[in-house]
Each structure stands twice: as C-alpha cells, then as structure tokens.
Design a protein around this motif. Structure first.
Motif, PDB file in Angstrom:
ATOM      1  N   ALA A 418      48.420  49.944  29.953  1.00 39.32           N
ATOM      2  CA  ALA A 418      49.181  51.212  30.324  1.00 39.32           C
ATOM      3  C   ALA A 418      48.776  50.916  32.237  1.00 39.32           C
ATOM      4  O   ALA A 418      49.006  50.564  33.004  1.00 39.32           O
ATOM      5  CB  ALA A 418      49.813  52.218  30.287  1.00 39.32           C
ATOM      6  N   GLN A 419      46.893  50.949  32.058  1.00 37.54           N
ATOM      7  CA  GLN A 419      46.345  50.844  32.991  1.00 37.54           C
ATOM      8  C   GLN A 419      46.588  49.327  33.853  1.00 37.54           C
ATOM      9  O   GLN A 419      47.078  49.252  35.030  1.00 37.54           O
ATOM     10  CB  GLN A 419      45.380  51.383  32.871  1.00 37.54           C
ATOM     11  N   GLU A 420      46.772  48.156  33.216  1.00 40.96           N
ATOM     12  CA  GLU A 420      46.933  47.025  33.554  1.00 40.96           C
ATOM     13  C   GLU A 420      48.314  47.383  34.810  1.00 40.96           C
ATOM     14  O   GLU A 420      48.807  46.198  35.013  1.00 40.96           O
ATOM     15  CB  GLU A 420      46.453  45.808  32.448  1.00 40.96           C
ATOM     16  N   PHE A 421      49.256  47.969  33.862  1.00 47.86           N
ATOM     17  CA  PHE A 421      50.326  47.285  33.870  1.00 47.86           C
ATOM     18  C   PHE A 421      50.772  48.481  35.119  1.00 47.86           C
ATOM     19  O   PHE A 421      51.019  48.115  36.329  1.00 47.86           O
ATOM     20  CB  PHE A 421      51.580  48.517  33.494  1.00 47.86           C
ATOM     21  N   CYS A 422      49.836  49.587  35.528  1.00 51.35           N
ATOM     22  CA  CYS A 422      50.385  49.820  36.665  1.00 51.35           C
ATOM     23  C   CYS A 422      49.719  49.681  38.105  1.00 51.35           C
ATOM     24  O   CYS A 422      49.792  49.512  39.126  1.00 51.35           O
ATOM     25  CB  CYS A 422      49.205  51.460  36.114  1.00 51.35           C
ATOM     26  N   ALA A 423      48.188  48.093  37.630  1.00 58.44           N
ATOM     27  CA  ALA A 423      47.036  48.288  38.416  1.00 58.44           C
ATOM     28  C   ALA A 423      49.119  46.746  39.362  1.00 58.44           C
ATOM     29  O   ALA A 423      48.295  46.924  39.910  1.00 58.44           O
ATOM     30  CB  ALA A 423      46.126  47.236  38.109  1.00 58.44           C
ATOM     31  N   ARG A 424      49.225  45.685  38.636  1.00 56.44           N
ATOM     32  CA  ARG A 424      50.112  45.453  38.044  1.00 56.44           C
ATOM     33  C   ARG A 424      51.011  45.718  38.796  1.00 56.44           C
ATOM     34  O   ARG A 424      52.097  44.936  40.441  1.00 56.44           O
ATOM     35  CB  ARG A 424      51.095  44.301  37.027  1.00 56.44           C
ATOM     36  N   LEU A 425      51.954  46.918  38.987  1.00 58.32           N
ATOM     37  CA  LEU A 425      52.948  47.290  39.646  1.00 58.32           C
ATOM     38  C   LEU A 425      52.641  47.384  40.932  1.00 58.32           C
ATOM     39  O   LEU A 425      53.608  48.007  41.974  1.00 58.32           O
ATOM     40  CB  LEU A 425      53.952  48.541  38.833  1.00 58.32           C
ATOM     41  N   SER A 426      51.216  48.178  41.337  1.00 57.66           N
ATOM     42  CA  SER A 426      50.726  48.596  42.749  1.00 57.66           C
ATOM     43  C   SER A 426      51.024  47.683  43.259  1.00 57.66           C
ATOM     44  O   SER A 426      50.842  47.295  44.198  1.00 57.66           O
ATOM     45  CB  SER A 426      49.676  49.830  42.442  1.00 57.66           C
TER      46      SER A 426
END
Length: 569
Positions: A418-426
């Motif tokens: 989930a953190q990786e998802f947020c980082a890519r989206l950011s």
C-alpha cells in the motif's frame, strides 16, 4: 505532512552564512549570505527562540560588523570541524521540539548527484564540505533527540566539471547515523533544482531565495509557531514564478521516517537521483498537462444516507451532498477523492459499548484537519493502473487479489504494498497521497456519529458486507463491488466490512498518550505491526464497528486486507 507542534523556547537553530572562503576566488560576489543569516537569526529571536539555543556560524565581513553586534549573539567560525562539532556534540544531545537549519553559501552536486554544502575553510586543494543527505539521515535517527526538523538551503546545485580542473568525486564530511526513528518529521526547502545556480541580488546584497523566504516568514502572525512550511514553500514558489532567475525552489519532506520512502512536492523538472525522479511521461497526467501542486477544483455529488434502529430497521433515508475531486489515473480509470471537513470527535469506545475492547480506550478528544479520502477502498482496476506506474522501491503484482473483478476492492496486499502504491501515485500526480492515520480513519468513518456504526447501533447485510450467525441474513462470503451500500454523511462507502483497511500507525495496546491532532502515532508502540480498521467480508459485527482495531505485520498480505488513500488539503 502532519502539523508540527513546537514551543519557541523548545526550538533550536543552526544558522550558517558564508560569503568569504579560504579560497578567496570563491567569495560570493556582491555579498549576501552573512546578511541573510543574520536576518534569519533576528527572525528566530523575534519569534521567541532563546538566544542560547541558536548557533550562528559566519564568515564575518567588516561591513556586517554592526549587524553582528546588533544581534548580540556569539559568532562562530563556519568551518567544517566546528559545524560538525555543533551538530554531533551539541545539537544531538539536546531534547527539544524543533530544529531550524538555515544555510546560505556555496553548494554543488557530486558525480554521485549528492548535494554538498561548502564550509568557509574550503580550498581548491581541500574541498571541505558537509554532505546534506547524510546530515538529514543523522537528524532522523535515534542518535538525535530533536524530532522535528525544518531545513532551508540557499545554495547552488550545479555540476562541477573535471574539465575545469575541479574534481567531481571528492572527500567531505559524511555523517554517521543510528537506527531510523519512527516519530520524526522533516521538511527541506531547497533554493534550486538539480543543475541550477542560486542567484544573488547584488543591489540588495541578498539571495533571491533567502529574500523570498524572509518576506513570506515575516508575513506570518507572531502567534503562528511554527510556520506551516507547506504553505510557506508554495508562497515562495509563487514569488519566484514572476522572476526570470533560471532557478525554482523545490522541496520534499519525510512525513515519517521508517525507511520506506520519502514524500515530495518537487517543481516539475529534474530532481537529484536520490529523490525519486519524474521522467517526461510520469510528469504528466492523463490529459497530457503538467501536474499541479495544488488540490484541483472540487465539485459536489449527491448520495443517499440511511439510519437504522437497534433492530436494524430503517428509521430515516435522505439525500446529502459532499465536495470531491477526480484524479484521472488513465483514460478510463479515475479516483474519487472526497473532502472530509475538519472537526473534533471523541476517539475510541465508551466502556458501555457492546463488545468493545480495552484497546479502544481511553476515549479522547481529537482535532482533525480537513483532508481528502478515496470514496471507496482502492479497486483492482485502480490498483492495476498505478502498479504500472514507475517503480519507487518495490515491485507490485498487477493482479494480487483472490477474488477477481475490476470494481472489487484490491486485496492480498500488505502495508508495504500500500505504501508503494501511494508513492507511485504521489510521483505521478505530484500530489501527496498516503495512508490515513488511525484517527483520520475513525473520524471519517464515524462522520460525526457516536453509534457503533455510522448508520446506527447495529449492522445488517443490507448495509454492509460482513459475516455473522444470524439465520435471517444472507452473507456474501467474499468481497463485493465497492459502492453498493449506502454512504455515511461524509459520502464515504464501505467503511464497515468488505476489507480491512491499512492505516499508517504502529500498534499500541491502548490510547494512553495517543496524539490529539489526528496525526499518525509512530512512536512508543510496536513497530513490528501496523493498524487495520473497519473489518472485512469475513469479520463478525464486533470487528466492523467504527472503533474496532486490528493489527498485523506490515509485510503480510491477506485476502481480507485492502486500503484506501488520503490526500492532504
């Protein structure tokens, strides 16, 4: 970034201004750094920071002597050894709320694309300098007691070519650090992007960046402490937008330092390699336009809200409106981000609440600032698009879920996924996407209600997807499409049941000592586990309540685990 809470008397400062070097050909033409450093020191003092808490390191000039005397502060040499000693042997031993670092002087990028800050005793034979990145790592480690850091650097970040007789790979002070702390906040505002030169206003004897920062800070109300650096940075950028100085400030911050990733708000050009770089494609959204640093314009949507009595019978049904914005992920898939208004609420469950647990107490009043939250748990279609974005730290499975369907929530994802998802989206959107804090999640779930569920005192299969033992209910026994059940009064769907939702926070046994500002609780707890909220399709009603808490190792995926994202407003 959560709001930094600090008292002026518990604030420390390291202020550095260097315009004369041992290598005299490097002296800053037109002056400025000493003047800027002294004015920043004066600003700190006017805001109530104790003079004994400020270390002022300069290369004094005769024409600045009256300013030095006016400051009534002891001036120290801005040499590599002295600056290292102040950081490692003075500041590292202090316990306080906040450390300000303000640095004005020469800087460059090494061949490894590391930012280096030159000390006053630098010469062409001995390039004495401090490595900025290792300094930030030291501040963020358990070797350092002050947990909040604001660092502003007015220095060049241009390349130095070997063809000019200057080495690109040279020695300097690289700080050692301990284990990363989990409770730090760090904000770094840089005068330049990679490859740029920091300009000086020779007429006013000030750096353009330092001047802009000073003017914006001085506009802040005296009682506003510490300043909101996200707001400050955007105002500084806007001032630079009207100048043709071929430089633009950029900034990034580590909302919490747990070694996973950093959050950035860069200007839309190249960033140093150590900071996740945006290529030409990822720097654009689906419409092909350059991404904005701000929350887009919002519009409203209508939705239906239901309440029930203790027997689960509907007592009221009505229409509500909420504000939201749409984040386009590609030409077909989007993310609906609902505005959650600021407010206060009593977090946790009273002792008399049926099937509540001791880890939900004591109840405590929490103040939450407005933010945006995804209307639904992240779906498999949304996951698939973002998982194809540029990798930040870890690979993502495009199809991780046990139950397949574009509009089903993604599951079998860990906290780190989930953190990786947020980082890519950011990185793709240049907006800050993250997991909610546990307090934000409960506030958003309750939507100003005080009952165990936002629709009332009980739960039924007409209102949520969960598991129970009532023969009169039909249980789905797997995930269902998002949004098929009524929303709460904030406009959020599926807050009860469907999938457990990851939050930022560490696991804590109860709420003793919990933050009161809605921020993530990333200290004093068990860092081996992260919090999940809301229950799932396989959870009993007890675990689907607004206040129920669960935890798991951040590396563990499960077919009951999903998440939704938030974006700070």
């Amino acid at each position: 970034m959560s709001e930094i809470v600090a008292k002026p008397e518990e604030t420390y400062g390291l202020v550095v201004g260097i315009e004369k070097y041992y290598e005299t050909s490097w002296n800053v033409k037109g002056g400025g750094p000493v003047n800027d450093a002294l004015k920043f020191t004066d600003w700190l003092c006017k805001r109530g920071v104790l003079k004994e808490n400020i270390r002022l390191c300069l290369s004094p000039l005769e024409e600045n002597r009256y300013l030095v005397e006016q400051s009534q502060l002891e001036v120290e040499a801005a040499t590599e050894n002295n600056l290292s000693d102040i950081i490692e042997n003075f500041l590292s031993k202090k316990k306080g709320d906040l450390l300000f670092i303000f640095w004005v002087g020469h800087g460059l990028l090494t061949s490894e694309r590391e930012r280096r800050l030159f000390c006053a005793d630098a010469t062409s034979q001995n390039w004495r300098n401090l490595d900025l990145n290792s300094l930030l790592l030291l501040l963020a480690s358990d070797w350092f007691q002050i947990r909040n850091h604001i660092c502003m650097v007015d220095a060049c970040a241009n390349y130095v070519l070997e063809s000019k007789g200057r080495p690109t790979n040279f020695k300097g002070k690289e700080f050692s650090s301990g284990s990363p702390r989990q409770d730090i906040q760090q904000f770094v505002l840089l005068a330049t992007r990679e490859g740029e030169t920091a300009k000086v206003n020779t007429k006013s004897q000030t750096g353009y960046f330092s001047q802009a920062v000073r003017e914006v800070l001085e506009q802040e109300a005296l009682e506003s402490w510490p300043p909101n650096m996200e707001v400050i940075a955007e105002k500084v950028k806007r001032q630079f937008a009207s100048l043709d100085k071929k430089q633009l400030p950029t900034y990034f911050y580590r909302r919490s330092w747990d070694g996973d990733f950093d959050i950035y708000r860069p200007t839309n050009l190249n960033l140093p390699e150590k900071f996740h770089q945006l290529n030409d494609e990822s720097g654009k959204n689906a419409s092909g336009k350059s991404p904005t640093l701000f929350i887009p314009n919002t519009t409203t949507f209508d939705f239906e809200v239901v309440t029930v009595n203790a027997q689960g019978r509907e007592t009221k049904r009505w229409r509500e409106q909420a504000k939201y914005f749409i984040e386009s992920l590609d030409n077909e898939v989007c993310l609906e981000m609902v505005c959650i208004p600021d407010g206060k609420f009593s977090m946790g469950a009273p002792k008399e609440e049926f099937e509540s647990d001791e880890d939900e107490r004591p109840q405590h009043l929490v103040t939450v600032k407005s933010f945006f939250m995804s209307r639904y748990p992240i779906t498999q279609a949304q996951w698939r698009v973002v998982a194809n974005f540029q990798k930040i730290q870890r690979e993502l499975d495009l199809e991780p879920s046990s139950f397949k369907g574009d509009n089903l929530p993604v599951e079998l994802v860990s906290w780190r996924d989930a953190q990786e998802f947020c980082a890519r989206l950011s990185q793709k959107t240049q907006r800050i996407y993250r997991l909610p804090s546990e307090a934000e999640w409960e506030y958003a779930c309750r939507a100003r209600t005080k009952t165990p569920f936002h629709f009332g005192a009980t739960i039924t299969t007409h209102l949520a997807n969960y598991c129970g033992e009532d023969a009169n209910q039909v249980y789905k026994q797997q995930t269902t499409e998002v949004g098929i059940f009524p929303a709460n009064t904030f406009g959020l769907c599926d807050m009860h049941g469907l999938v457990w939702e990851w939050c930022e926070d560490y696991q804590h046994e109860d709420y003793q000592g919990a933050p009161l500002d809605g921020s993530s609780w990333m200290n004093d707890g068990n860092s081996e586990y992260r919090i999940l909220r809301g229950g799932s399709w396989d959870s009993s009603p007890r675990f689907c309540r607004s206040t129920s808490r669960f935890f798991e190792n951040p590396n563990v995926p499960d077919k009951e685990f999903g998440f939704r994202v938030v974006c700070s407003s």
